[in-house]
Design a protein around this motif. Structure first.
Motif, PDB file in Angstrom:
ATOM      1  N   TYR A 144       0.824  -1.209   0.000  1.00  0.00           N
ATOM      2  CA  TYR A 144       0.000   0.000   0.000  1.00  0.00           C
ATOM      3  C   TYR A 144       0.861   1.262   0.000  1.00  0.00           C
ATOM      4  O   TYR A 144       0.543   2.247  -0.671  1.00  0.00           O
ATOM      5  CB  TYR A 144      -0.910  -0.013   1.231  1.00  0.00           C
ATOM      6  CG  TYR A 144      -1.831   1.177   1.320  1.00  0.00           C
ATOM      7  CD1 TYR A 144      -3.001   1.234   0.569  1.00  0.00           C
ATOM      8  CD2 TYR A 144      -1.520   2.248   2.148  1.00  0.00           C
ATOM      9  CE1 TYR A 144      -3.841   2.335   0.643  1.00  0.00           C
ATOM     10  CE2 TYR A 144      -2.353   3.352   2.232  1.00  0.00           C
ATOM     11  CZ  TYR A 144      -3.516   3.383   1.481  1.00  0.00           C
ATOM     12  OH  TYR A 144      -4.338   4.472   1.555  1.00  0.00           O
ATOM     13  N   SER A 145       1.971   1.243   0.744  1.00  0.00           N
ATOM     14  CA  SER A 145       2.830   2.419   0.811  1.00  0.00           C
ATOM     15  C   SER A 145       3.558   2.682  -0.509  1.00  0.00           C
ATOM     16  O   SER A 145       3.977   3.804  -0.776  1.00  0.00           O
ATOM     17  CB  SER A 145       3.852   2.258   1.940  1.00  0.00           C
ATOM     18  OG  SER A 145       4.653   1.104   1.732  1.00  0.00           O
ATOM     19  N   GLU A 146       3.697   1.633  -1.352  1.00  0.00           N
ATOM     20  CA  GLU A 146       4.389   1.798  -2.621  1.00  0.00           C
ATOM     21  C   GLU A 146       3.475   2.247  -3.757  1.00  0.00           C
ATOM     22  O   GLU A 146       3.951   2.566  -4.843  1.00  0.00           O
ATOM     23  CB  GLU A 146       5.056   0.471  -3.020  1.00  0.00           C
ATOM     24  CG  GLU A 146       6.158   0.025  -2.070  1.00  0.00           C
ATOM     25  CD  GLU A 146       6.685  -1.345  -2.404  1.00  0.00           C
ATOM     26  OE1 GLU A 146       7.763  -1.713  -1.912  1.00  0.00           O
ATOM     27  OE2 GLU A 146       6.014  -2.068  -3.166  1.00  0.00           O
ATOM     28  N   LEU A 147       2.172   2.254  -3.513  1.00  0.00           N
ATOM     29  CA  LEU A 147       1.236   2.669  -4.555  1.00  0.00           C
ATOM     30  C   LEU A 147       1.297   4.173  -4.766  1.00  0.00           C
ATOM     31  O   LEU A 147       1.716   4.930  -3.890  1.00  0.00           O
ATOM     32  CB  LEU A 147      -0.198   2.267  -4.170  1.00  0.00           C
ATOM     33  CG  LEU A 147      -0.489   0.772  -4.047  1.00  0.00           C
ATOM     34  CD1 LEU A 147      -1.907   0.558  -3.555  1.00  0.00           C
ATOM     35  CD2 LEU A 147      -0.288   0.074  -5.388  1.00  0.00           C
ATOM     36  N   SER A 148       0.836   4.599  -5.930  1.00  0.00           N
ATOM     37  CA  SER A 148       0.770   6.031  -6.202  1.00  0.00           C
ATOM     38  C   SER A 148      -0.346   6.674  -5.392  1.00  0.00           C
ATOM     39  O   SER A 148      -1.273   6.001  -4.926  1.00  0.00           O
ATOM     40  CB  SER A 148       0.536   6.264  -7.694  1.00  0.00           C
ATOM     41  OG  SER A 148      -0.716   5.714  -8.096  1.00  0.00           O
ATOM     42  N   GLU A 149      -0.269   7.966  -5.231  1.00  0.00           N
ATOM     43  CA  GLU A 149      -1.277   8.670  -4.445  1.00  0.00           C
ATOM     44  C   GLU A 149      -2.660   8.566  -5.096  1.00  0.00           C
ATOM     45  O   GLU A 149      -3.676   8.448  -4.399  1.00  0.00           O
ATOM     46  CB  GLU A 149      -0.873  10.145  -4.296  1.00  0.00           C
ATOM     47  CG  GLU A 149      -1.805  10.955  -3.412  1.00  0.00           C
ATOM     48  CD  GLU A 149      -1.836  10.434  -1.980  1.00  0.00           C
ATOM     49  OE1 GLU A 149      -2.888  10.606  -1.315  1.00  0.00           O
ATOM     50  OE2 GLU A 149      -0.830   9.844  -1.538  1.00  0.00           O
ATOM     51  N   GLU A 150      -2.696   8.582  -6.404  1.00  0.00           N
ATOM     52  CA  GLU A 150      -3.982   8.448  -7.100  1.00  0.00           C
ATOM     53  C   GLU A 150      -4.605   7.082  -6.850  1.00  0.00           C
ATOM     54  O   GLU A 150      -5.816   6.969  -6.605  1.00  0.00           O
ATOM     55  CB  GLU A 150      -3.766   8.665  -8.600  1.00  0.00           C
ATOM     56  CG  GLU A 150      -5.047   8.569  -9.418  1.00  0.00           C
ATOM     57  CD  GLU A 150      -4.789   8.751 -10.909  1.00  0.00           C
ATOM     58  OE1 GLU A 150      -5.749   8.669 -11.684  1.00  0.00           O
ATOM     59  OE2 GLU A 150      -3.608   8.983 -11.274  1.00  0.00           O
ATOM     60  N   HIS A 151      -3.775   6.035  -6.904  1.00  0.00           N
ATOM     61  CA  HIS A 151      -4.278   4.682  -6.659  1.00  0.00           C
ATOM     62  C   HIS A 151      -4.752   4.539  -5.212  1.00  0.00           C
ATOM     63  O   HIS A 151      -5.806   3.944  -4.947  1.00  0.00           O
ATOM     64  CB  HIS A 151      -3.176   3.665  -6.959  1.00  0.00           C
ATOM     65  CG  HIS A 151      -3.711   2.275  -7.145  1.00  0.00           C
ATOM     66  ND1 HIS A 151      -3.043   1.308  -7.848  1.00  0.00           N
ATOM     67  CD2 HIS A 151      -4.848   1.703  -6.715  1.00  0.00           C
ATOM     68  CE1 HIS A 151      -3.740   0.192  -7.830  1.00  0.00           C
ATOM     69  NE2 HIS A 151      -4.847   0.399  -7.145  1.00  0.00           N
ATOM     70  N   ARG A 152      -4.001   5.079  -4.263  1.00  0.00           N
ATOM     71  CA  ARG A 152      -4.415   4.995  -2.864  1.00  0.00           C
ATOM     72  C   ARG A 152      -5.701   5.761  -2.620  1.00  0.00           C
ATOM     73  O   ARG A 152      -6.547   5.344  -1.821  1.00  0.00           O
ATOM     74  CB  ARG A 152      -3.300   5.514  -1.968  1.00  0.00           C
ATOM     75  CG  ARG A 152      -2.161   4.516  -1.793  1.00  0.00           C
ATOM     76  CD  ARG A 152      -1.135   5.007  -0.805  1.00  0.00           C
ATOM     77  NE  ARG A 152      -0.344   6.108  -1.357  1.00  0.00           N
ATOM     78  CZ  ARG A 152       0.671   6.677  -0.711  1.00  0.00           C
ATOM     79  NH1 ARG A 152       0.994   6.265   0.499  1.00  0.00           N
ATOM     80  NH2 ARG A 152       1.361   7.637  -1.282  1.00  0.00           N
ATOM     81  N   THR A 153      -5.874   6.891  -3.297  1.00  0.00           N
ATOM     82  CA  THR A 153      -7.115   7.654  -3.152  1.00  0.00           C
ATOM     83  C   THR A 153      -8.314   6.846  -3.640  1.00  0.00           C
ATOM     84  O   THR A 153      -9.380   6.836  -3.009  1.00  0.00           O
ATOM     85  CB  THR A 153      -7.012   8.968  -3.933  1.00  0.00           C
ATOM     86  OG1 THR A 153      -5.885   9.703  -3.460  1.00  0.00           O
ATOM     87  CG2 THR A 153      -8.277   9.800  -3.759  1.00  0.00           C
ATOM     88  N   ARG A 154      -8.143   6.150  -4.767  1.00  0.00           N
ATOM     89  CA  ARG A 154      -9.232   5.312  -5.274  1.00  0.00           C
ATOM     90  C   ARG A 154      -9.544   4.166  -4.320  1.00  0.00           C
ATOM     91  O   ARG A 154     -10.726   3.840  -4.094  1.00  0.00           O
ATOM     92  CB  ARG A 154      -8.865   4.753  -6.647  1.00  0.00           C
ATOM     93  CG  ARG A 154      -8.802   5.799  -7.748  1.00  0.00           C
ATOM     94  CD  ARG A 154      -8.940   5.137  -9.115  1.00  0.00           C
ATOM     95  NE  ARG A 154      -7.932   4.110  -9.315  1.00  0.00           N
ATOM     96  CZ  ARG A 154      -6.765   4.301  -9.889  1.00  0.00           C
ATOM     97  NH1 ARG A 154      -6.435   5.526 -10.318  1.00  0.00           N
ATOM     98  NH2 ARG A 154      -5.904   3.321 -10.046  1.00  0.00           N
ATOM     99  N   LEU A 155      -8.515   3.564  -3.752  1.00  0.00           N
ATOM    100  CA  LEU A 155      -8.745   2.467  -2.806  1.00  0.00           C
ATOM    101  C   LEU A 155      -9.470   2.956  -1.560  1.00  0.00           C
ATOM    102  O   LEU A 155     -10.390   2.296  -1.055  1.00  0.00           O
ATOM    103  CB  LEU A 155      -7.407   1.825  -2.428  1.00  0.00           C
ATOM    104  CG  LEU A 155      -6.711   0.985  -3.511  1.00  0.00           C
ATOM    105  CD1 LEU A 155      -5.399   0.443  -2.981  1.00  0.00           C
ATOM    106  CD2 LEU A 155      -7.604  -0.159  -3.959  1.00  0.00           C
TER     107      LEU A 155
END
Length: 296
Positions: A144-155
């Motif tokens: 989760y920490s390695e994901l992009s900010e956009e991907h984390r926002t969607r999650l």
């Protein structure tokens, strides 16, 4: 009664089975045999293609509901038979590993005939691990920490929508299980606190701006007609929160029943709009107004 009949078109004597039924005739059979009627029908259709197409279409449309009902009943009977056979099945073959395993090695799925998933538990777990973005260098799935900010926002948005659609009892169960997990795993709790601390240090300006905005809203939502007694009651609420925290060892906060910055309704910073509740309940409530509460 004779077992033969003479065709009125070709003049040949044939068996009664070579004639179509016709209830309007005395003997219950057509005058022409099946072969003559078929040849006559084909000849007429070749000369009247449009009328033949329209007649066939009306016939199909008239029988369509009956055929659909018969097909649905037949499918239901076949499904019942397959389900009965599936329920007594004790083994199942996984299409991924091609192993015949006990039925208990497959996950529960109420939408299937046998009530089990198609793939076995190890194959299903491997498939779930293979989904999502992966690291280009080593091919491993990103954390989760390695994901992009956009991907984390969607999650996070997807998780909030899922949590919002749950019932109150289901939410309480999830919150209770998370509290027990944090209590039983002090290392995990310390890691979460350190992560929150690091996030606060990296985004301190956002937190400060949010706090200043809340304080400004509190000033705007404080009416000038409050008496000294009202202000004393408000200070008493904050003192009560401190006393409860000291006595119970649990953090308490003063919450606005009707939030000051609600999306659909906003309350006032007045004594009758304050309540002392545990901090975790206050954080989970946010700026939502719960239906059924009094509007201040």
């Amino acid at each position: 009664m004779s077992d033969v009949k003479t065709c009125t078109k070709c003049g040949e004597t044939k068996s009664l089975t070579e004639f179509h039924r016709d209830k309007n005739r005395p003997d219950g059979l057509t005058g022409a045999c099946k072969a003559c009627r078929t040849a006559s029908s084909k000849k007429w259709q070749s000369k009247n293609l449009e009328r033949a197409y329209e007649n066939n279409k009306r016939y199909r449309d008239r029988l369509a509901p009956v055929r659909a009902l018969v097909a649905a009943e037949a499918a239901a009977l076949r499904k019942i038979g397959r389900r009965q056979r599936a329920l007594i099945r004790t083994e199942k073959k996984c299409p991924s590993c091609e192993l015949v395993l006990p039925i208990e090695d497959f996950g529960i799925n109420v939408t299937t005939l046998d009530g089990r998933n198609c793939y076995c538990l190890p194959c299903a777990a491997e498939y779930n691990r293979s989904r999502g973005p992966r690291n280009v260098s080593n091919g491993k799935r990103l954390t989760y920490s390695e994901l992009s900010e956009e991907h984390r926002t969607r999650l996070r948005a997807k998780q909030r929508r899922w949590f919002k659609n749950l019932d109150r009892e289901e939410r309480d169960k999830i919150n209770q299980s998370q509290r027990e997990a944090r209590k039983n795993n002090p290392e995990r709790l310390a890691s979460a606190r350190a992560s929150c601390r690091n996030h606060w240090l990296k985004n301190r300006e956002q937190y400060v701006e949010k706090k200043r905005r809340y304080e400004a809203a509190k000033l705007r939502r404080t009416p000038p007609w409050l008496t000294d007694r009202d202000i004393a009651e408000m200070r008493l609420a904050y003192s009560m929160a401190s006393n409860l925290e000291y006595e119970n060892g649990k953090k308490y906060e003063v919450d606005h029943i009707t939030p000051l910055q609600g999306e659909k309704v906003s309350g006032l910073h007045v004594p009758w709009n304050l309540q002392v509740i545990p901090a975790n309940e206050n954080r989970s409530k946010g700026n939502k107004f719960l239906v059924g509460e009094d509007i201040a």
